[in-house]
Design a protein around this motif. Structure first.
Motif, short mmCIF file in Angstrom:
data_model
loop_
_atom_site.label_atom_id
_atom_site.label_comp_id
_atom_site.label_asym_id
_atom_site.label_seq_id
_atom_site.Cartn_x
_atom_site.Cartn_y
_atom_site.Cartn_z
N ARG A 30 -14.24 -13.38 6.79
CA ARG A 30 -15.60 -12.94 7.07
C ARG A 30 -15.82 -12.54 8.52
O ARG A 30 -16.90 -12.09 8.88
CB ARG A 30 -16.59 -14.04 6.69
N SER A 31 -14.78 -12.68 9.36
CA SER A 31 -14.94 -12.33 10.77
C SER A 31 -13.72 -11.60 11.29
O SER A 31 -12.59 -11.77 10.79
CB SER A 31 -15.18 -13.58 11.62
N ALA A 32 -13.95 -10.79 12.31
CA ALA A 32 -12.84 -10.08 12.96
C ALA A 32 -11.85 -11.07 13.56
O ALA A 32 -10.65 -10.80 13.60
CB ALA A 32 -13.39 -9.13 14.02
N ALA A 33 -12.34 -12.22 14.00
CA ALA A 33 -11.46 -13.24 14.57
C ALA A 33 -10.47 -13.76 13.52
O ALA A 33 -9.29 -13.99 13.83
CB ALA A 33 -12.28 -14.38 15.14
N GLU A 34 -10.95 -13.93 12.28
CA GLU A 34 -10.05 -14.37 11.21
C GLU A 34 -8.98 -13.32 10.94
O GLU A 34 -7.81 -13.65 10.72
CB GLU A 34 -10.83 -14.62 9.93
N LEU A 35 -9.39 -12.05 10.94
CA LEU A 35 -8.42 -10.98 10.72
C LEU A 35 -7.42 -10.91 11.86
O LEU A 35 -6.22 -10.73 11.63
CB LEU A 35 -9.15 -9.65 10.53
N ALA A 36 -7.89 -11.06 13.08
CA ALA A 36 -6.99 -11.02 14.24
C ALA A 36 -5.99 -12.17 14.18
O ALA A 36 -4.82 -12.00 14.51
CB ALA A 36 -7.80 -11.06 15.53
N ALA A 37 -6.45 -13.33 13.74
CA ALA A 37 -5.56 -14.49 13.65
C ALA A 37 -4.48 -14.29 12.58
O ALA A 37 -3.42 -14.92 12.64
CB ALA A 37 -6.37 -15.75 13.35
N LEU A 66 0.43 -10.78 9.44
CA LEU A 66 0.63 -10.42 8.03
C LEU A 66 0.46 -8.93 7.80
O LEU A 66 0.76 -8.43 6.72
CB LEU A 66 -0.37 -11.19 7.16
N PHE A 67 -0.06 -8.22 8.80
CA PHE A 67 -0.33 -6.78 8.67
C PHE A 67 0.86 -5.98 9.18
O PHE A 67 1.76 -6.50 9.84
CB PHE A 67 -1.57 -6.39 9.47
N ASP A 68 0.84 -4.68 8.93
CA ASP A 68 1.90 -3.79 9.40
C ASP A 68 1.81 -3.53 10.90
O ASP A 68 2.78 -3.09 11.50
CB ASP A 68 1.84 -2.45 8.65
#
Length: 139
Positions: free
Chosen positions: A7-14, A18-20
């Motif tokens: 739900r937050s950009a911080a979670e995605l950054a953490a 796992l991303f390319d």
């Protein structure tokens, strides 16, 4: 394992391992702001171990389907059922949102992905060819 919606950009950054590539803040915000976009992250002992992203697609004669856009499990956590659990969690969310189906495009030689999707109940709908239009270079 705990699967939670990001739900937050911080979670995605953490979870960017796992991303390319790196999780760009402006793209994270845009992804999260889109009502039909969904990112589920699997945590093992508080560490992001896998992720699945989905995008709702609606067409006038087809209704709404969920596209499994990307699935990734960190190498250290593979072969533990995390990919299957994420796929099933996305399918459950798609059904809760009223989607009539879910689909994924996968390379025919990606044996790990094919096995994961089959174990989660996906059916082979035949081969197809994918074409792309690179409109700009944002890399």
């Amino acid at each position: 394992m705990d699967i939670r919606r990001a739900r937050s950009a911080a979670e995605l950054a953490a979870a960017e391992g796992l991303f390319d590539g790196p999780a760009r803040p402006e793209w994270c915000e845009r992804f999260l702001a889109a009502s039909g976009h969904l990112m589920l992250i699997a945590y093992v002992d508080g560490v992001p171990a896998g992720m699945v992203s989905g995008v709702e697609m609606t067409h006038p004669d087809k209704g709404t389907e969920m596209c499994l856009y990307e699935l990734s499990v960190a190498e250290a956590y593979r072969r533990r059922g995390i990919g299957r659990a994420l796929t099933l969690a996305l399918a459950e969310e798609a059904e809760a949102r009223g989607c009539h189906g879910m689909w994924v495009g996968v390379d025919t030689d990606n044996e790990a992905a094919l096995a994961t999707y089959a174990s989660a109940g996906a059916e082979d709908e035949g081969l197809f060819s994918m074409r792309g239009w690179p409109l700009r270079d944002d890399a």
